[in-house]
Design an enzyme around this catalytic site. Structure first.
Site: not given
Ligand code: RBF
Length: 183
Positions: A27, A62, A116, A155
Site C-alpha cells: 500500500w 500494513s 479504518h 517523512r
Molecule cells: N494498508 C496500508 O498499508 N496503508 C493504508 O493506508 C491502508 N489503508 C486502508 C484503508 C482501507 C479502507 C482498507 C480496507 C485497507 C487499508 N489498508 C491499508 C490495507 C490493510 O493494511 C490490509 O492489507 C487489509 O485490510 C487486508 O487485511
C-alpha cells in the site's frame, strides 16, 4: 531551539556479521519504496551490513506486517536448526543459515474518511511490539501513521516544494543495527 528527531549515536555500530529482514507493505508503494531504500542504504553504507544479508519480503498492507514478521522470524530459526542438524554442524556455516538478528517492518498508513486508519494503526503498533517481545528478535516500527499525503511524503524525504523532509527509513536502518547489537 533543539535538534528535533533522533540524535546520532555516540557509538559506532559494526553490522558486518548481521542478518536483517525487511518486511514491507505494498500500500502507498512509492513512499514505502523510498523508506525501504533509505533503510537498506543506511545499513549498507553506514553500518557495513552486507547486501546479501538483507532479505526483503513484501505483504499486501500494513495490517499483515506483524503476522509476516512473526512467521518469517520463526521460519529462519527453524531453518537454521534443521540445516545445521542435517549437516552435523554445531554453528551455522552459511550466512543464509542464520536466523535474523533484527526485523524492520515498513508501511505507510494514511488517514481516510472512515475509522479504518485508527483500527489498523492500533493493531499494527501493538502487534509489532508483541512480535519483538515474544520472539526476542528486535522489531523496528517502520510504519508511518499520517493524516495526509504530504505528511507521508515529507517523512520519506519526498516532500513537494523546497523542503523534501527527512527519510525516516535511514533512522530505522540504524535502529535495527543498534538493537541487533544490544548486549
Ligand atoms: N494498508 C496500508 O498499508 N496503508 C493504508 O493506508 C491502508 N489503508 C486502508 C484503508 C482501507 C479502507 C482498507 C480496507 C485497507 C487499508 N489498508 C491499508 C490495507 C490493510 O493494511 C490490509 O492489507 C487489509 O485490510 C487486508 O487485511
Amino acid at each position: 531551539m533543539f535538534e528535533k528527531g533522533v540524535a546520532s549515536s555516540t557509538q559506532s555500530h559494526d553490522g558486518s556479521h548481521l542478518r536483517v529482514l525487511i518486511v514491507h507493505a505494498r500500500w502507498n508503494k512509492e513512499i514505502v519504496d523510498g523508506l525501504v531504500e533509505g533503510a537498506r542504504t543506511t545499513m549498507i553504507s553506514k553500518h557495513n551490513v552486507k547486501p546479501e544479508n538483507i532479505v526483503t519480503k513484501e505483504v499486501s498492507g500494513s495490517y499483515e506486517l506483524p503476522f509476516a514478521a512473526k512467521r518469517l522470524i520463526s521460519n529462519s530459526q527453524v531453518q537454521s536448526v534443521t540445516n545445521n542438524d542435517l549437516l552435523g554442524n554445531d554453528s551455522p556455516s552459511e550466512d543464509t543459515d542464520r536466523p535474523f538478528d533484527a526485523v524492520i517492518c515498513i508501511g505507510v498508513l494514511i488517514k481516510g474518511s472512515t475509522m479504518h486508519f485508527e483500527y489498523i494503526c492500533e493493531a499494527v503498533s501493538q502487534g509489532l511490539m508483541r512480535v519483538g517481545l515474544d520472539t526476542g528478535v528486535p522489531v523496528i516500527f517502520g510504519v508511518l501513521t499520517c493524516l495526509n499525503d504530504e505528511q507521508a511524503l515529507q517523512r520519506a524525504g519526498m516532500g513537494k516544494g523546497g523542503d523534501k523532509g527527512h527519510n525516516h527509513g535511514e533512522d530505522w536502518g540504524t535502529a535495527a543495527v543498534e538493537m541487533a547489537l544490544l548486549k
